[in-house]
Design a protein around this motif. Structure first.
Motif, mmCIF file in Angstrom:
data_model
loop_
_atom_site.group_PDB
_atom_site.id
_atom_site.type_symbol
_atom_site.label_atom_id
_atom_site.label_comp_id
_atom_site.label_asym_id
_atom_site.label_seq_id
_atom_site.Cartn_x
_atom_site.Cartn_y
_atom_site.Cartn_z
ATOM 1 N N ASN A 62 28.340 66.390 -13.415
ATOM 2 C CA ASN A 62 27.093 65.727 -13.765
ATOM 3 C C ASN A 62 26.392 66.512 -14.861
ATOM 4 O O ASN A 62 26.903 67.536 -15.345
ATOM 5 N N ILE A 63 25.207 66.033 -15.261
ATOM 6 C CA ILE A 63 24.382 66.724 -16.250
ATOM 7 C C ILE A 63 23.009 66.951 -15.630
ATOM 8 O O ILE A 63 22.376 66.029 -15.119
ATOM 9 N N LEU A 64 22.570 68.190 -15.647
ATOM 10 C CA LEU A 64 21.280 68.583 -15.089
ATOM 11 C C LEU A 64 20.284 68.780 -16.230
ATOM 12 O O LEU A 64 20.623 69.356 -17.275
ATOM 13 N N ARG A 65 19.070 68.317 -16.031
ATOM 14 C CA ARG A 65 18.034 68.459 -17.058
ATOM 15 C C ARG A 65 16.868 69.254 -16.509
ATOM 16 O O ARG A 65 16.404 69.030 -15.403
ATOM 17 N N ASN A 66 16.391 70.186 -17.337
ATOM 18 C CA ASN A 66 15.267 71.029 -16.955
ATOM 19 C C ASN A 66 14.502 71.371 -18.233
ATOM 20 O O ASN A 66 14.870 72.292 -18.953
ATOM 21 N N GLY A 67 13.457 70.596 -18.521
ATOM 22 C CA GLY A 67 12.727 70.772 -19.770
ATOM 23 C C GLY A 67 13.631 70.481 -20.955
ATOM 24 O O GLY A 67 14.233 69.405 -21.052
ATOM 25 N N GLU A 68 13.748 71.442 -21.865
ATOM 26 C CA GLU A 68 14.605 71.273 -23.043
ATOM 27 C C GLU A 68 16.078 71.574 -22.728
ATOM 28 O O GLU A 68 16.941 71.391 -23.587
ATOM 29 N N ARG A 69 16.320 71.994 -21.525
ATOM 30 C CA ARG A 69 17.678 72.381 -21.170
ATOM 31 C C ARG A 69 18.492 71.161 -20.736
ATOM 32 O O ARG A 69 18.062 70.375 -19.905
ATOM 33 N N LYS A 70 19.675 71.037 -21.310
ATOM 34 C CA LYS A 70 20.666 70.049 -20.879
ATOM 35 C C LYS A 70 21.887 70.834 -20.421
ATOM 36 O O LYS A 70 22.576 71.441 -21.241
ATOM 37 N N ILE A 71 22.129 70.789 -19.140
ATOM 38 C CA ILE A 71 23.168 71.651 -18.568
ATOM 39 C C ILE A 71 24.307 70.797 -18.019
ATOM 40 O O ILE A 71 24.132 70.029 -17.072
ATOM 41 N N GLY A 72 25.464 70.926 -18.623
ATOM 42 C CA GLY A 72 26.646 70.252 -18.105
ATOM 43 C C GLY A 72 27.173 70.993 -16.892
ATOM 44 O O GLY A 72 27.111 72.230 -16.830
ATOM 45 N N ALA A 132 19.952 76.003 -7.901
ATOM 46 C CA ALA A 132 18.509 76.272 -7.881
ATOM 47 C C ALA A 132 18.190 77.539 -8.672
ATOM 48 O O ALA A 132 17.207 77.591 -9.422
ATOM 49 N N TRP A 133 19.020 78.547 -8.513
ATOM 50 C CA TRP A 133 18.792 79.804 -9.236
ATOM 51 C C TRP A 133 18.938 79.590 -10.740
ATOM 52 O O TRP A 133 18.105 80.057 -11.527
ATOM 53 N N ILE A 134 19.971 78.883 -11.156
ATOM 54 C CA ILE A 134 20.200 78.639 -12.589
ATOM 55 C C ILE A 134 19.049 77.840 -13.199
ATOM 56 O O ILE A 134 18.633 78.091 -14.333
ATOM 57 N N LEU A 135 18.517 76.898 -12.442
ATOM 58 C CA LEU A 135 17.428 76.061 -12.930
ATOM 59 C C LEU A 135 16.085 76.783 -12.885
ATOM 60 O O LEU A 135 15.072 76.231 -13.345
ATOM 61 N N GLY A 136 16.069 77.988 -12.353
ATOM 62 C CA GLY A 136 14.832 78.745 -12.312
ATOM 63 C C GLY A 136 13.856 78.259 -11.280
ATOM 64 O O GLY A 136 12.638 78.408 -11.435
#
Length: 511
Positions: free
Chosen positions: A225-235, A464-468
């Protein structure tokens, strides 16, 4: 039992060398079966003297006495296993003061070397933690609570909508009360090629699932999936094994294409249960992930023992090289053997070829556990000199430091009878000549492995840790305590664990 079959390139032997220590009288007293197995036992040790990475620590053949491992009360497979285990007891890492092949997960088996049936199928169980792949299930038992650890999307379980984290309440109408009751019910299901499960996601809503054992093509990607956190787009993708390159390309290429189109700037590769596989598949993924400036630079090098590098392992003359069509490789009228392969470091250096894939990643995260091994560790190690890499460790208890399994060595199979022998043959080093992770790669942060949460979800402690998510992270830490829980993992795998090379990857000397 249905099987998943891959095409392997095999080599064959002219004849196996017979020990000169046995006189004709002794041989005449042996049965044909004992003669055949004893002959193979001799061959295993002679091969170890020629190709084992630590062959300089082995005794002479007459002091080792391979024939003593023949035992008519044991299966042929077990006789070879016992011999291989003793061979590995000579290889000592003086710097660490322990054996290279000490296996903390199973002290009675070598960490790197082994032997398998050529068809790679479970004619004899090689690991108590392996379960049949015919349903596509893998489970974890904690305090007699049974949960799905992962599910192959292509399997009967995957097509039925089962996923990681679901609790299994009963099998074939019988409640799962203990680990032993699970194993008993599982064996019955295998014999019937059918299983009926009662599962729940929340402990309240239950459903019944009926599965028929089936052959299916392994999908190594159990979630993406793709996770979004503000300006971050994390594959994100969870890779369960480094399958043969054709299989891996089929499932990974469209995922990386979608990551490119979405312009992700960070990547998470979840390898927490990935025990390795094909080395060339690690190369493929590394080329997709590495930055542009890595192109044409060293990815890694392979270091065989001095005898192989100097072309003095004469035992290899007895083993032909076959092509992908099972035909002898012939050059200038000569049938090529493994002795004709170039085992020098120069000829066994792999370079990056950055033709496509991601180009603008700011960071790559690897989620690992103490079962993350071999090709997984290789991928992490070869990217470290070129990228911002962070290793997130997960375990049943997040109060101790997580290390990966520790396997910086590789091998290719050599036939012994109906088996393939895989000895630790070469050490793998990255562009910085780093490889000393025999005891594992230490995670930068260690967290709880929440087996109740599906892959790639924000509730997973590592995600959760990676997403801060500091609050979520602190909550997870605050409820942690030293546990007396008993975790048993039953993996859905019949693949060989390791950094495995195909014969087609070997480089023939140009004469």
């Amino acid at each position: 039992m249905a099987r998943i079959l891959y095409i392997f390139i095999f080599i064959a032997t002219f004849s196996v060398m017979q020990s000169c220590n046995k006189d004709s009288d002794e041989i005449s007293e042996m049965s044909k079966e004992q003669q055949r197995i004893s002959k193979n036992l001799d061959s295993v040790f002679l091969l170890a003297q020629g190709v084992y990475l630590w062959n300089d620590q082995l005794p002479l053949a007459d002091r080792f006495s391979s024939s003593r491992f023949y035992n008519e009360g044991l299966s042929e497979f077990r006789c070879y296993e016992n011999e291989i285990f003793e061979i590995t007891q000579y290889a000592k890492n003086e710097e660490m003061g322990e054996l290279y092949e000490w296996n903390p997960l199973d002290p009675n088996r070598p960490k790197y070397s082994g032997i398998v049936f050529r068809e790679f199928q479970g004619k004899e169980s090689q690991d108590v933690y392996n379960v049949s792949n015919t349903f596509g299930l893998s489970v974890v038992v904690r305090n007699n609570i049974l949960r799905l650890l992962y599910v192959d999307p292509n399997s009967p379980a995957g097509k039925a909508g089962l996923r990681r984290g679901m609790q299994v309440l009963s099998i074939n109408g019988e409640h799962v009360l203990t680990e032993d009751s699970f194993l008993e019910q599982w064996e019955k299901s295998l014999s019937m090629s059918f299983i009926k499960l009662e599962v729940t996601e929340d402990g309240i809503n239950k459903r019944e699932v009926r599965l028929n054992a089936a052959s299916y093509e392994i999908n190594p990607v159990v979630k993406r999936n793709i996770l979004r956190n503000g300006e971050r787009k994390i594959g994100y993708f969870a890779l369960n094994s480094f399958t043969p390159i054709q299989n891996a390309q089929k499932y990974l290429t469209p995922i990386f294409l979608s990551f490119t189109q979405e312009k992700i700037n960070e990547l998470i590769i979840d390898l927490r249960y990935n025990q390795g596989g094909y080395q060339i598949t690690a190369d493929f993924i590394a080329n997709l992930v590495a930055p542009k400036n890595a192109d044409a630079k060293i990815m890694y090098t392979e270091h065989y023992n001095a005898k192989m590098q100097d072309g003095k392992s004469k035992i290899l003359e007895n083993y032909k090289l076959y092509d992908e069509y099972n035909r002898p490789v012939i050059i200038n009228g000569k049938e090529i053997s493994l002795y004709d392969i170039d085992y020098s470091v120069e000829s066994n250096t792999t370079y990056f070829h950055k033709d496509d894939g991601l180009t603008d990643l700011k960071k790559v995260y690897f989620i690992v556990s103490n079962r993350t091994a071999s090709a997984s560790e290789l991928l992490i190690n070869i990217l470290k000199p070129y990228m911002d890499v962070q290793v997130i460790g997960v375990s049943e208890d997040n109060l101790y430091a997580v290390y990966t399994y520790g396997k910086p060595v590789g091998s290719f199979g050599i036939p012994v009878g109906q088996f393939d022998l895989y000895l630790g043959m070469y050490e793998l080093k990255n562009a910085n000549k780093e490889s000393n992770y025999f005891k594992g790669i230490k995670a930068d942060i260690s967290l709880n492995d929440d087996t109740e949460t599906d892959f790639g979800m924000q509730d997973d402690p590592a995600i959760a840790w990676i997403l801060g998510m500091e609050k979520k992270r602190m909550e997870l830490k605050s409820i942690s305590k030293i546990r007396q829980d008993r975790f048993l993992f039953y993996f859905n795998t019949d693949r060989l664990i390791g950094n495995v090379k195909n014969m087609s990857e070997l480089k023939i000397k140009i004469k």
